[in-house]
Design a protein around this motif. Structure first.
Motif, PDB file in Angstrom:
ATOM      1  N   GLY A   1      14.873  -5.030  18.824  1.00 29.23           N
ATOM      2  CA  GLY A   1      14.914  -5.131  20.281  1.00 29.23           C
ATOM      3  C   GLY A   1      14.203  -6.364  20.799  1.00 29.23           C
ATOM      4  N   GLY A   2      13.733  -7.216  19.888  1.00 30.92           N
ATOM      5  CA  GLY A   2      13.076  -8.453  20.298  1.00 30.92           C
ATOM      6  C   GLY A   2      11.602  -8.306  20.622  1.00 30.92           C
ATOM      7  N   LEU A   3      10.982  -7.226  20.117  1.00 32.20           N
ATOM      8  CA  LEU A   3       9.561  -6.988  20.389  1.00 32.20           C
ATOM      9  C   LEU A   3       8.735  -7.021  19.110  1.00 32.20           C
ATOM     10  CD1 LEU A   3       9.832  -4.038  22.920  1.00 32.20           C
ATOM     11  CD2 LEU A   3       9.392  -6.448  23.441  1.00 32.20           C
ATOM     12  N   GLU A   4       7.477  -7.344  19.272  1.00 33.31           N
ATOM     13  CA  GLU A   4       6.519  -7.327  18.180  1.00 33.31           C
ATOM     14  C   GLU A   4       5.279  -6.577  18.654  1.00 33.31           C
ATOM     15  OE1 GLU A   4       4.128 -10.461  15.308  1.00 33.31           O
ATOM     16  OE2 GLU A   4       5.210 -11.218  17.037  1.00 33.31           O
ATOM     17  N   ALA A   5       4.777  -5.665  17.825  1.00 36.46           N
ATOM     18  CA  ALA A   5       3.564  -4.922  18.180  1.00 36.46           C
ATOM     19  C   ALA A   5       2.345  -5.820  17.991  1.00 36.46           C
ATOM     20  CB  ALA A   5       3.435  -3.673  17.312  1.00 36.46           C
ATOM     21  N   PHE A   6       1.512  -5.887  19.019  1.00 38.77           N
ATOM     22  CA  PHE A   6       0.270  -6.656  18.947  1.00 38.77           C
ATOM     23  C   PHE A   6      -0.941  -5.755  18.760  1.00 38.77           C
ATOM     24  CE2 PHE A   6       2.647  -9.770  21.711  1.00 38.77           C
ATOM     25  CZ  PHE A   6       2.880 -10.652  20.694  1.00 38.77           C
TER      26      PHE A   6
ATOM     27  N   ALA B   1      -0.645  13.975  18.664  1.00 35.39           N
ATOM     28  CA  ALA B   1      -1.286  12.663  18.764  1.00 35.39           C
ATOM     29  C   ALA B   1      -0.514  11.826  19.771  1.00 35.39           C
ATOM     30  CB  ALA B   1      -1.307  11.967  17.405  1.00 35.39           C
ATOM     31  N   LEU B   2      -1.169  10.815  20.255  1.00 33.74           N
ATOM     32  CA  LEU B   2      -0.551   9.922  21.233  1.00 33.74           C
ATOM     33  C   LEU B   2      -1.039   8.516  20.945  1.00 33.74           C
ATOM     34  CD1 LEU B   2       1.082   9.770  23.943  1.00 33.74           C
ATOM     35  CD2 LEU B   2      -1.126   9.873  25.067  1.00 33.74           C
ATOM     36  N   TYR B   3      -0.117   7.575  20.870  1.00 33.16           N
ATOM     37  CA  TYR B   3      -0.458   6.196  20.570  1.00 33.16           C
ATOM     38  C   TYR B   3       0.003   5.282  21.695  1.00 33.16           C
ATOM     39  CZ  TYR B   3      -1.175   8.005  15.908  1.00 33.16           C
ATOM     40  OH  TYR B   3      -1.626   8.733  14.836  1.00 33.16           O
ATOM     41  N   GLN B   4      -0.823   4.341  22.008  1.00 37.79           N
ATOM     42  CA  GLN B   4      -0.444   3.281  22.938  1.00 37.79           C
ATOM     43  C   GLN B   4      -0.117   2.049  22.109  1.00 37.79           C
ATOM     44  OE1 GLN B   4      -2.607   2.212  26.716  1.00 37.79           O
ATOM     45  NE2 GLN B   4      -3.324   0.567  25.386  1.00 37.79           N
ATOM     46  N   VAL B   5       1.069   1.519  22.296  1.00 37.98           N
ATOM     47  CA  VAL B   5       1.510   0.345  21.549  1.00 37.98           C
ATOM     48  C   VAL B   5       1.704  -0.794  22.542  1.00 37.98           C
ATOM     49  CG1 VAL B   5       3.258  -0.612  20.006  1.00 37.98           C
ATOM     50  CG2 VAL B   5       2.683   1.827  19.872  1.00 37.98           C
ATOM     51  N   VAL B   6       0.946  -1.880  22.348  1.00 38.18           N
ATOM     52  CA  VAL B   6       1.083  -3.063  23.189  1.00 38.18           C
ATOM     53  C   VAL B   6       2.007  -4.027  22.464  1.00 38.18           C
ATOM     54  CG1 VAL B   6      -0.122  -4.990  24.301  1.00 38.18           C
ATOM     55  CG2 VAL B   6      -1.231  -2.747  24.153  1.00 38.18           C
ATOM     56  N   CYS B   7       3.097  -4.394  23.130  1.00 35.78           N
ATOM     57  CA  CYS B   7       4.114  -5.254  22.516  1.00 35.78           C
ATOM     58  C   CYS B   7       4.312  -6.527  23.337  1.00 35.78           C
ATOM     59  CB  CYS B   7       5.453  -4.525  22.449  1.00 35.78           C
ATOM     60  SG  CYS B   7       5.420  -3.051  21.445  1.00 35.78           S
ATOM     61  N   GLY B   8       4.903  -7.483  22.681  1.00 39.62           N
ATOM     62  CA  GLY B   8       5.293  -8.721  23.342  1.00 39.62           C
ATOM     63  C   GLY B   8       6.568  -9.228  22.706  1.00 39.62           C
TER      64      GLY B   8
ATOM     65  N   SER C   1       5.529 -18.389  17.220  1.00 45.75           N
ATOM     66  CA  SER C   1       4.750 -18.906  16.108  1.00 45.75           C
ATOM     67  C   SER C   1       3.457 -18.104  15.984  1.00 45.75           C
ATOM     68  CB  SER C   1       4.419 -20.381  16.363  1.00 45.75           C
ATOM     69  OG  SER C   1       3.428 -20.827  15.461  1.00 45.75           O
ATOM     70  N   ALA C   2       3.015 -17.880  14.750  1.00 43.66           N
ATOM     71  CA  ALA C   2       1.762 -17.144  14.523  1.00 43.66           C
ATOM     72  C   ALA C   2       0.588 -17.819  15.215  1.00 43.66           C
ATOM     73  CB  ALA C   2       1.494 -16.997  13.032  1.00 43.66           C
ATOM     74  N   SER C   3       0.632 -19.127  15.362  1.00 44.10           N
ATOM     75  CA  SER C   3      -0.470 -19.845  16.011  1.00 44.10           C
ATOM     76  C   SER C   3      -0.572 -19.524  17.504  1.00 44.10           C
ATOM     77  CB  SER C   3      -0.311 -21.359  15.825  1.00 44.10           C
ATOM     78  OG  SER C   3       0.848 -21.819  16.507  1.00 44.10           O
ATOM     79  N   LYS C   4       0.467 -18.941  18.085  1.00 44.23           N
ATOM     80  CA  LYS C   4       0.480 -18.596  19.510  1.00 44.23           C
ATOM     81  C   LYS C   4       0.059 -17.149  19.767  1.00 44.23           C
ATOM     82  CE  LYS C   4       2.322 -22.552  20.658  1.00 44.23           C
ATOM     83  NZ  LYS C   4       1.465 -23.612  21.100  1.00 44.23           N
ATOM     84  N   LEU C   5      -0.156 -16.390  18.704  1.00 42.71           N
ATOM     85  CA  LEU C   5      -0.506 -14.978  18.864  1.00 42.71           C
ATOM     86  C   LEU C   5      -2.001 -14.813  19.079  1.00 42.71           C
ATOM     87  CD1 LEU C   5       1.727 -13.496  16.028  1.00 42.71           C
ATOM     88  CD2 LEU C   5       2.236 -13.665  18.462  1.00 42.71           C
ATOM     89  N   PRO C   6      -2.399 -13.795  19.854  1.00 42.93           N
ATOM     90  CA  PRO C   6      -3.824 -13.578  20.121  1.00 42.93           C
ATOM     91  C   PRO C   6      -4.589 -13.184  18.853  1.00 42.93           C
ATOM     92  CG  PRO C   6      -2.495 -11.793  21.025  1.00 42.93           C
ATOM     93  CD  PRO C   6      -1.547 -12.812  20.503  1.00 42.93           C
ATOM     94  N   TRP C   7      -5.856 -13.615  18.773  1.00 40.16           N
ATOM     95  CA  TRP C   7      -6.705 -13.309  17.617  1.00 40.16           C
ATOM     96  C   TRP C   7      -7.516 -12.033  17.803  1.00 40.16           C
ATOM     97  CZ3 TRP C   7      -6.432 -15.302  12.936  1.00 40.16           C
ATOM     98  CH2 TRP C   7      -5.787 -16.527  12.779  1.00 40.16           C
ATOM     99  N   SER C   8      -7.635 -11.580  19.020  1.00 40.41           N
ATOM    100  CA  SER C   8      -8.450 -10.391  19.269  1.00 40.41           C
ATOM    101  C   SER C   8      -7.812  -9.561  20.379  1.00 40.41           C
ATOM    102  CB  SER C   8      -9.864 -10.793  19.690  1.00 40.41           C
ATOM    103  OG  SER C   8      -9.855 -11.298  21.013  1.00 40.41           O
ATOM    104  N   ARG C   9      -8.445  -8.462  20.689  1.00 45.60           N
ATOM    105  CA  ARG C   9      -7.993  -7.590  21.770  1.00 45.60           C
ATOM    106  C   ARG C   9      -8.524  -8.041  23.131  1.00 45.60           C
ATOM    107  NH1 ARG C   9      -8.707  -1.460  19.567  1.00 45.60           N
ATOM    108  NH2 ARG C   9      -6.959  -1.514  18.132  1.00 45.60           N
ATOM    109  N   ARG C  10      -9.273  -9.079  23.150  1.00 49.40           N
ATOM    110  CA  ARG C  10      -9.917  -9.532  24.383  1.00 49.40           C
ATOM    111  C   ARG C  10      -8.910  -9.689  25.533  1.00 49.40           C
ATOM    112  NH1 ARG C  10     -12.995 -14.032  22.642  1.00 49.40           N
ATOM    113  NH2 ARG C  10     -14.322 -12.472  21.710  1.00 49.40           N
TER     114      ARG C  10
ATOM    115  N   TYR D   1      -8.238  -6.508  27.582  1.00 47.33           N
ATOM    116  CA  TYR D   1      -9.304  -5.997  28.441  1.00 47.33           C
ATOM    117  C   TYR D   1      -9.761  -7.005  29.492  1.00 47.33           C
ATOM    118  CZ  TYR D   1      -9.127  -2.519  24.819  1.00 47.33           C
ATOM    119  OH  TYR D   1      -8.690  -1.557  23.947  1.00 47.33           O
ATOM    120  N   GLY D   2      -9.030  -8.081  29.627  1.00 44.06           N
ATOM    121  CA  GLY D   2      -9.300  -9.030  30.707  1.00 44.06           C
ATOM    122  C   GLY D   2     -10.464  -9.979  30.444  1.00 44.06           C
ATOM    123  N   GLY D   3     -10.860 -10.169  29.196  1.00 38.50           N
ATOM    124  CA  GLY D   3     -12.011 -11.040  28.916  1.00 38.50           C
ATOM    125  C   GLY D   3     -11.669 -12.248  28.255  1.00 38.50           C
TER     126      GLY D   3
END
Length: 91
Positions: free
Chosen positions: A4-9, A65-72, A77-86, A89-91
């Protein structure tokens, strides 16, 4: 998801939070039982009493159980993906 064109982050298990939340709701329901019974009637009151207590217990003992999945968007490119969960949470 990838088809579907999504990746789990990020994936977070919310089971503990839901066990606690449903437990607090059940306590509040019981603390206001007279008013709830008056507003909802006997049948609905009993349904909600059982539902809240059962949900809290089911989450607590891992029957639910219930899971929250954040996708984009996938394909970056892997270099454009976030390194943390920051970023979540807006930080």
């Amino acid at each position: 998801m990838q088809e579907g064109g999504l990746e789990a982050f990020d994936v977070e298990n919310l089971r503990r939070r839901y066990a606690r939340t449903c437990g607090v709701w059940a306590q509040n329901f019981e603390a206001n039982a007279t008013k709830a019974l008056e507003l909802a009637g006997e049948r609905r009151f009993r349904i909600w009493r059982i539902y809240l207590a059962t949900c809290s217990h089911a989450f607590d003992i891992d029957h639910v159980a219930l899971y929250q999945v954040v996708c984009g968007h996938a394909g970056r490119s892997a270099s454009k993906l976030p390194w943390s969960r920051r970023y979540i949470y807006g930080g």
